[in-house]
Design an enzyme around this catalytic site. Structure first.
Site, PDB file in Angstrom:
ATOM      1  N   ARG A  34      -2.130   6.056  -2.928  1.00 18.42           N
ATOM      2  CA  ARG A  34      -1.134   5.058  -3.302  1.00 18.42           C
ATOM      3  C   ARG A  34      -0.941   4.992  -4.816  1.00 18.42           C
ATOM      4  O   ARG A  34       0.156   4.678  -5.281  1.00 18.42           O
ATOM      5  CB  ARG A  34      -1.529   3.695  -2.744  1.00 18.42           C
ATOM      6  CG  ARG A  34      -1.247   3.595  -1.248  1.00 18.42           C
ATOM      7  CD  ARG A  34      -1.692   2.283  -0.654  1.00 18.42           C
ATOM      8  NE  ARG A  34      -1.048   2.067   0.636  1.00 18.42           N
ATOM      9  CZ  ARG A  34      -1.417   1.156   1.522  1.00 18.42           C
ATOM     10  NH1 ARG A  34      -2.434   0.364   1.270  1.00 18.42           N
ATOM     11  NH2 ARG A  34      -0.773   1.016   2.662  1.00 18.42           N
ATOM     12  N   GLY A 352      -2.404   2.879   5.371  1.00 20.07           N
ATOM     13  CA  GLY A 352      -3.414   3.180   4.353  1.00 20.07           C
ATOM     14  C   GLY A 352      -4.600   3.922   4.930  1.00 20.07           C
ATOM     15  O   GLY A 352      -5.018   4.958   4.403  1.00 20.07           O
ATOM     16  N   GLY A 376       1.943  -1.412   8.001  1.00 23.22           N
ATOM     17  CA  GLY A 376       2.695  -2.550   8.532  1.00 23.22           C
ATOM     18  C   GLY A 376       4.155  -2.502   8.133  1.00 23.22           C
ATOM     19  O   GLY A 376       5.050  -2.752   8.947  1.00 23.22           O
TER      20      GLY A 376
END
Ligand code: ADP
Ligand code: MG
Length: 395
Positions: A34, A352, A376
């Site tokens: 990320r 993730g 999500g």
């Protein structure tokens, strides 16, 4: 010209919302995907003469300062990746933040502490969120939203702040939306979704909505035991959400009515406790011993999931099939990942932990069509929901 390129940034202070919600083990970042995904936008803004105040969250500190959820390790890693200094301020607001923001020069980066250390960030009270957003807005001239993993949240830094400033989506958010759009607008069929991970409650709405859209649904991971329980099976001490059993029963019935090809595991790897060194045993899905818990799908199930995936032209996968963090319970996730790499159409991995899993297993990002940074957020997009953080950016 993209929305980002249309934003005036030269000599401006820009608030950049990133998704730095990375997995940490004993204070060490175990997957920096990320952080890497945020680099193109950061570089673009710096090259364009902006100075950056970066805001992000880590975990769910629920409005309290939790040192183990500090973004300090992220500042260090980001500086290494950029090969530039990243100043970290151990607060989200107050005198120190204001002073550092005011003295920030073009090309410099200031990373704020975990925004969720302030209860106002995630507050349901609009005024409380709005006041916090205003404090952040006072620090800068413009806003760039690039924290895709949080765009489904109506949070101050995601939803309220962009509305107070000239704003644009960053490159990551733009790329994510482009890929997910392909999956929602007329996906090439068969279209399969593979779901796993820990919590049914998080994903139940998604499953309900996807039943109208997909041809195939395969379910593994911790969430599968609520499905097995709904079929009247003994699930031992596996993760199970008893209050959702009735809902899951309805979902199973609706899958049948809609003609969705629903795959549930037929064999399960069980162990007496949740531990890396717990002895693993393979059992049939209808013969889980009362004193054992399911920690992975078995080889027959993963082979079945892989064969099902092979028939699809579009596949979205979110949620590990087992507790992949423990090598004895990682096989199911690995087989499913492998199957995704062979899909001839679009294969997207989201989430993730799912992204961390495939990277830790030695797969390259390029083995998949796309690795979404959002779990999500990606799922809610696929459901067709309006996401607050995207609407606020005009997307
Ligand atoms: P993502 O981050 O990709 O959206 P989730 O956060 O929903 O995925 O779930 C990831 C977690 O689910 C992993 O930490 C994994 O250990 C856990 N998990 C998978 N299978 C099981 C299981 N059978 N029992 C308990 N936890 C599980
Ligand atoms: Mg997760």
């Amino acid at each position: 010209m993209s929305l980002l390129e249309a934003l005036e940034i030269s000599g401006k202070r820009v608030f950049l919302r990133c998704d730095f919600n990375i997995p940490l083990k004993d204070g060490v970042i175990t997957d920096d995907g990320r952080i890497r995904a945020s680099l193109p936008t950061i570089k673009y803004l710096l090259d364009g003469g902006a100075s950056l105040i970066i805001g992000a969250h880590l975990g769910r500190p629920k409005g309290e300062v939790k040192p183990e959820l500090s973004l300090a390790p992220v500042a260090k890693r980001l500086a290494e990746l950029l090969n530039l200094p990243v100043e970290f301020v151990g607060a989200v607001s107050g005198g120190e933040v204001s002073i550092k923001a005011q003295t920030l020069q073009s090309g410099q980066i200031l990373l704020l502490e975990n925004l969720r250390f302030s209860a106002a960030e995630t507050s349901k009270d609009e005024n409380e969120r709005g006041a916090f957003a205003q404090q952040l807005a006072d620090l800068v001239d413009a806003y760039v939203g690039d924290g895709f993993g949080a765009v489904h949240r109506k949070h101050a830094s995601v939803f309220d702040l962009p509305q107070l400033l000239p704003h644009a989506p960053g490159y990551l958010v733009t790329a994510e939306v482009e890929v997910l759009k392909k999956l929602t607008q007329d996906p090439e069929r068969p279209y399969g979704v593979v779901l796993g991970g820990a919590k049914v409650s998080d994903k139940i709405g998604v499953i309900a909505n996807l039943l109208d859209k997909v041809d195939l649904l395969a379910i593994g991971g911790g969430m599968v035991f609520t499905f097995l329980a709904a079929q009247g099976k003994e699930v031992g001490s596996s993760l199970v959400e008893t209050d959702l059993i009735a809902t899951v029963k309805e979902l199973i019935a609706r899958a049948e009515i809609n003609g969705v090809d629903l795959h549930l595991p037929t064999d399960i790897v069980v162990a007496p406790k949740f531990a890396a060194d717990a002895p693993a045993t393979l059992v049939n899905a209808d013969a889980i011993p009362a004193d054992q818990m399911g920690l992975d799908i078995g080889p027959a199930s993963s082979a079945d999931f892989a064969a099902a995936i092979a028939t699809c032209k579009t596949v979205f996968w979110n949620g590990p099939m087992g507790v992949f963090e423990f090598p004895s319970f990682a096989a199911g996730t690995k087989v499913v990942a492998e199957a995704l790499t062979k899909v001839s159409g679009i294969s997207v991995v989201g989430g993730g932990d799912s992204a961390a899993a495939v990277r830790s297993m030695g797969f390259a990002d390029s083995d998949f069509g796309y690795i979404s940074t959002g779990g999500g957020a990606a799922l809610e997009y696929l459901e067709g929901k309006e996401l607050p953080g995207l609407s606020a950016l005009g997307l």
